[in-house]
Design a protein around this motif. Structure first.
Motif, mmCIF file in Angstrom:
data_model
loop_
_atom_site.group_PDB
_atom_site.id
_atom_site.type_symbol
_atom_site.label_atom_id
_atom_site.label_comp_id
_atom_site.label_asym_id
_atom_site.label_seq_id
_atom_site.Cartn_x
_atom_site.Cartn_y
_atom_site.Cartn_z
ATOM 1 N N ALA A 382 0.830 -1.211 0.000
ATOM 2 C CA ALA A 382 0.000 0.000 0.000
ATOM 3 C C ALA A 382 0.860 1.255 0.000
ATOM 4 O O ALA A 382 0.533 2.243 -0.670
ATOM 5 C CB ALA A 382 -0.926 -0.002 1.211
ATOM 6 N N PHE A 383 1.961 1.244 0.744
ATOM 7 C CA PHE A 383 2.861 2.399 0.756
ATOM 8 C C PHE A 383 3.450 2.666 -0.628
ATOM 9 O O PHE A 383 3.833 3.785 -0.944
ATOM 10 C CB PHE A 383 3.996 2.192 1.753
ATOM 11 N N LEU A 384 3.486 1.615 -1.458
ATOM 12 C CA LEU A 384 4.013 1.764 -2.818
ATOM 13 C C LEU A 384 2.895 1.934 -3.850
ATOM 14 O O LEU A 384 3.147 1.930 -5.054
ATOM 15 C CB LEU A 384 4.882 0.560 -3.177
ATOM 16 N N GLY A 385 1.635 2.045 -3.376
ATOM 17 C CA GLY A 385 0.552 2.394 -4.285
ATOM 18 C C GLY A 385 -0.446 1.312 -4.621
ATOM 19 O O GLY A 385 -1.415 1.573 -5.312
ATOM 20 N N VAL A 386 -0.254 0.076 -4.139
ATOM 21 C CA VAL A 386 -1.193 -1.015 -4.432
ATOM 22 C C VAL A 386 -1.898 -1.370 -3.129
ATOM 23 O O VAL A 386 -1.319 -2.002 -2.244
ATOM 24 C CB VAL A 386 -0.476 -2.254 -5.005
ATOM 25 N N THR A 387 -3.164 -0.981 -3.004
ATOM 26 C CA THR A 387 -3.854 -1.080 -1.708
ATOM 27 C C THR A 387 -4.750 -2.290 -1.537
ATOM 28 O O THR A 387 -5.169 -2.586 -0.421
ATOM 29 C CB THR A 387 -4.730 0.167 -1.479
ATOM 30 N N GLU A 388 -5.083 -2.985 -2.625
ATOM 31 C CA GLU A 388 -6.067 -4.071 -2.506
ATOM 32 C C GLU A 388 -5.709 -5.108 -1.440
ATOM 33 O O GLU A 388 -6.579 -5.491 -0.636
ATOM 34 C CB GLU A 388 -6.289 -4.754 -3.855
ATOM 35 N N PRO A 389 -4.454 -5.600 -1.381
ATOM 36 C CA PRO A 389 -4.141 -6.587 -0.334
ATOM 37 C C PRO A 389 -4.373 -6.048 1.081
ATOM 38 O O PRO A 389 -4.888 -6.755 1.946
ATOM 39 C CB PRO A 389 -2.661 -6.893 -0.584
ATOM 40 N N GLY A 427 0.620 9.756 -10.861
ATOM 41 C CA GLY A 427 1.870 9.035 -10.645
ATOM 42 C C GLY A 427 1.661 7.779 -9.834
ATOM 43 O O GLY A 427 0.603 7.168 -9.885
ATOM 44 N N VAL A 428 2.657 7.407 -9.052
ATOM 45 C CA VAL A 428 2.558 6.246 -8.173
ATOM 46 C C VAL A 428 1.745 6.650 -6.949
ATOM 47 O O VAL A 428 2.092 7.600 -6.255
ATOM 48 C CB VAL A 428 3.958 5.749 -7.744
#
Length: 473
Positions: A382-389, A427-428
């Motif tokens: 999530a900190f890198l932009g992918v929140t689903e997990p 962006g990211v």
């Protein structure tokens, strides 16, 4: 021999059995099912399985989070042990779409169009961030930029800008490619359509307002009808509607034209008709509509920035759950295309960080090793932009972390909106997103990041160890 036979049988039993599965596929981390009846899924039983790190339903698909690498083998075992058979992602999407209402289908269509072009947009955003470092004043030197102090870097900065800006300058070509393909037409014609709409002989959309004010807008005379010869740089709606017309017209022409002359008839006629209709009807109407939508959002954030920021900060994460957040990507692209920057995307980035912070707190709250593992890895994601997990594997599963993340996001969104924080581009959507923020607002955005790191973490930790501690005995 199936490696996860026992777990596969438990998963299938929890989702209603093999007979409840219409189609099944997988992505990098999740099994994706188009189920006949989601109401019979036993979520508690499903998430008690050691392999399962969470589950959720979105856009007509029931998704089970397994984890990168492992999900590939689990899916192979499902195919081997059952009669479900292999399906592609599009097969599952098509099966899921049958259960959607018209609004959900419209949002899904937007997602199908914009998601394929996101890598190009995000890459452009990161490169524009690098350009910001070189050309932004007051970052490293008072009142000056790196290029001002070291002019030998000017050529490098210019080249980076050209490479980065290309995706936005030719945005209609990217959208045309993806949209025409989504509507069933030839994606190559979609690219051509997009390039037609930004042809250099047309008046640039960015110069339209000044030309209109001075009365210098060029026009075509079509049998007495005056048509403005303007381009649609940075515009989203004109190319979307034009792509729909082009795809449907191409498919109709293919069905009516003999194979021997299709090359001579289909593409030329489809492009010619679509071009005329777009410049005469679709373009002017959607250009005004797109600018109206942009003006509405701009007015809200100009007049009541705190209200706008608070509302979007509160709503963004729930919108992700429903999939409706994809609709706002079009608004982001419209805002960045106008050249002034977007105030929505920074809130998105902070919302993602907030979800990561809440998930990270669950690493210290939960006593379940499986939950701890998911919380730790998903928070980094999530900190890198992918929140689903993080959202579906941890926060929504326990509810209170999701609410704590939303509270932190809303507070930070209110703060950055009040301070007019803008991003030059999409962006990211996480901590690296600061490089897409306009340099003059880096400090305010950094404060926003501190807010969404601290508040969701502290609230989740405090609530989890006091009010909700009974869940983790």
């Amino acid at each position: 021999m199936a490696k996860y036979e026992q777990e596969v049988r438990e998963i299938l039993e929890a989702i209603g059995g093999e007979e409840n599965v219409d189609k099944a596929t997988h992505c990098v981390t999740r099994l994706r099912f188009a189920l006949k009846d989601e109401s019979i899924v036993d979520t508690d039983k499903l998430e008690a399985i050691s392999l399962v790190k969470g589950s959720f339903s979105t856009n007509g698909q029931f998704q089970v989070i397994i984890g990168q690498g492992t999900v590939d083998q689990v899916y192979r075992d499902i195919v081997e042990l059952t009669d479900i058979g292999e399906s592609s992602k599009s097969d599952v999407k098509d099966a899921s779409a049958k259960k959607m209402n018209p609004f959900q289908k419209a949002v899904k269509t937007l997602a199908d169009i914009f998601i394929p072009i996101l890598p190009a947009i995000v890459t452009a955003g990161l490169l524009l961030g690098l350009n910001n470092l070189l050309t932004g004043p007051d970052i490293f030197f008072d009142g000056a930029s790196i290029v001002d102090v070291y002019p030998q870097w000017a050529g490098i900065a210019e080249m980076i800008f050209i490479i980065a800006n290309a995706a936005f300058a030719f945005l209609p070509a990217l959208i045309g490619w993806s949209a025409v393909r989504r509507f069933g037409g030839s994606d190559l014609l979609g690219i051509v359509l997009g390039l037609i709409l930004v042809h250099p002989d047309l008046l640039s959309a960015w110069s339209y307002a000044d030309a209109q004010q001075s009365g210098d807008v060029p026009t075509w005379n079509l049998f007495g009808l005056s048509v403005e010869a303007i381009g649609y740089q940075g515009q989203v709606l004109p190319v979307l509607f034009a792509s729909l017309l082009l795809a449907k017209l191409e498919l109709w022409l293919r069905s009516k034209t003999p194979d021997s002359i299709q090359l001579l008839v289909v593409a030329p006629v489809a492009l010619l008709v679509t071009g005329f209709v777009t410049f005469i009807v679709i373009g002017p109407i959607t250009f005004a509509l797109g600018n109206g939508i942009t003006s509405l959002f701009t007015w809200l954030f100009d007049v009541m920035p705190a209200v706008g920021g608070l509302a979007y900060g509160l709503l963004y994460a729930p919108l992700v759950v429903t999939g409706m957040h994809h609709a706002f990507l079009a608004v982001d692209l419209q805002l960045t295309g106008a050249g002034d920057g977007t105030f929505l995307w920074p809130i998105l980035a902070l919302s993602n960080i907030a979800q990561g912070a809440a998930a990270l707190a669950m690493l210290f709250v939960s006593r379940n090793e499986n939950v701890k593992g998911v919380a730790g890895t998903s928070s980094v994601s999530a900190f890198l932009g992918v929140t689903e997990p993080a959202m579906f594997g941890v926060n929504i599963r326990f509810k209170f972390p999701f609410i704590c993340a939303i509270i932190g996001s809303a507070i930070a969104a209110t703060f950055i909106s009040n301070n007019n924080v803008l991003a030059n581009s999409v962006g990211v959507g996480g901590i690296p997103g600061i490089f897409s923020i306009q340099p003059g607002a880096w400090l305010e955005f950094a404060i926003g990041m501190v807010i969404v790191l601290v508040i969701p973490f502290v609230l989740t930790l405090a609530y989890g160890r006091t009010v909700a501690r009974g869940q983790f005995k």
